[in-house]
Design a protein around this motif. Structure first.
Motif, PDB file in Angstrom:
ATOM      1  N   GLU A   1      28.045 -15.749  18.323  1.00 11.23           N
ATOM      2  CA  GLU A   1      29.153 -16.497  18.044  1.00 11.23           C
ATOM      3  C   GLU A   1      29.406 -16.913  16.681  1.00 11.23           C
ATOM      4  O   GLU A   1      30.220 -17.230  16.046  1.00 11.23           O
ATOM      5  CB  GLU A   1      29.404 -17.733  19.369  1.00 11.23           C
TER       6      GLU A   1
ATOM      7  N   ALA B   1      28.621  -8.055  22.675  1.00 10.35           N
ATOM      8  CA  ALA B   1      28.188  -9.148  23.575  1.00 10.35           C
ATOM      9  C   ALA B   1      26.630  -8.714  23.903  1.00 10.35           C
ATOM     10  O   ALA B   1      26.383  -7.654  23.813  1.00 10.35           O
ATOM     11  CB  ALA B   1      28.838  -8.990  24.835  1.00 10.35           C
TER      12      ALA B   1
ATOM     13  N   ASP C   1      23.356 -16.075  22.370  1.00  7.30           N
ATOM     14  CA  ASP C   1      24.764 -16.043  22.447  1.00  7.30           C
ATOM     15  C   ASP C   1      25.317 -16.945  21.625  1.00  7.30           C
ATOM     16  O   ASP C   1      26.532 -16.731  20.742  1.00  7.30           O
ATOM     17  CB  ASP C   1      25.298 -16.617  23.768  1.00  7.30           C
TER      18      ASP C   1
ATOM     19  N   THR D   1      17.945 -16.748  25.663  1.00  9.34           N
ATOM     20  CA  THR D   1      18.890 -16.187  25.761  1.00  9.34           C
ATOM     21  C   THR D   1      20.445 -16.668  25.160  1.00  9.34           C
ATOM     22  O   THR D   1      21.278 -16.298  24.702  1.00  9.34           O
ATOM     23  CB  THR D   1      19.328 -15.663  27.137  1.00  9.34           C
ATOM     24  N   ASP D   2      20.515 -18.269  25.526  1.00 12.72           N
ATOM     25  CA  ASP D   2      21.442 -18.920  25.172  1.00 12.72           C
ATOM     26  C   ASP D   2      21.539 -18.855  23.806  1.00 12.72           C
ATOM     27  O   ASP D   2      22.770 -19.029  23.221  1.00 12.72           O
ATOM     28  CB  ASP D   2      21.338 -20.285  25.787  1.00 12.72           C
TER      29      ASP D   2
END
Length: 138
Positions: free
Chosen positions: A90, A102, A86, A82-83
Motif C-alpha cells: 500500500e 495484491a 500488505d 503478512t500484514d
C-alpha cells in the motif's frame, strides 16, 4: 573470489523520478546522491543499491541498455508478517508505484505481491516463513 554482492546497480531513465519515488514516496534515506548522475542507498550492512543515470552507464559501459518489456530481475523486501507485506504494498501504491499486485499465498509457502518502480523494476514484497527467509530479517 568471495561469495558476496557489494553493489546492485540499476540503470534508470529519469534519476529525478527515481529519487522522488524512493525518497519522497517510500521514505528511504540516500547514502549518496549526485544530482543527474547516481543515487545510492545502503540496504544492508555491506550492500548498496545504486540507481545510475542512463547517460553515465552508456559513457562507461559503451552500450545503451535494452529497453522494453519487464526487466528480467526482481528485488525482494522480506518481512516478518503478512500484514507487513500488505502495508508495504500500500505504501508503494501511494508513492506512485505501478502494477501493484495484491499479495497472495504462494505455492512455495510464503505470501507475496509485487510492484514496479518508475523504470519498471519489479519489487517482490514477501513474507517468507522458511529458514532462509527468516535468516535475512533484521
Amino acid at each position: 573470489m568471495d561469495q558476496r554482492v557489494s553493489f546492485i546497480t540499476l540503470v534508470v531513465t529519469d534519476l529525478g523520478a527515481t529519487r522522488d519515488f524512493y525518497v519522497d514516496g517510500l521514505g528511504w534515506e540516500p547514502e549518496l546522491h549526485v544530482v543527474g548522475e547516481v543515487l545510492m542507498f545502503r540496504v544492508a550492512e555491506k550492500v548498496v543499491l545504486s540507481f545510475w543515470a542512463e547517460a553515465g552507464f552508456v559513457a562507461e559501459v559503451g552500450h545503451a541498455p535494452t529497453r522494453g518489456g519487464v526487466p528480467p530481475i526482481t528485488l525482494s523486501h522480506n518481512l516478518a508478517t503478512t500484514d507487513g507485506v500488505d502495508t508495504v504494498l500500500e505504501q508503494a501504491r501511494v508513492a506512485g508505484a505501478t502494477d501493484v499486485g495484491a499479495a497472495e499465498q504462494r505455492a512455495w509457502g510464503g505470501y507475496s505481491g509485487y510492484f514496479a518502480d518508475p523504470d519498471g523494476f519489479r519489487w517482490e514484497v514477501a513474507h517468507n516463513p522458511g529458514e532462509i527467509g527468516q535468516s535475512v530479517l533484521p
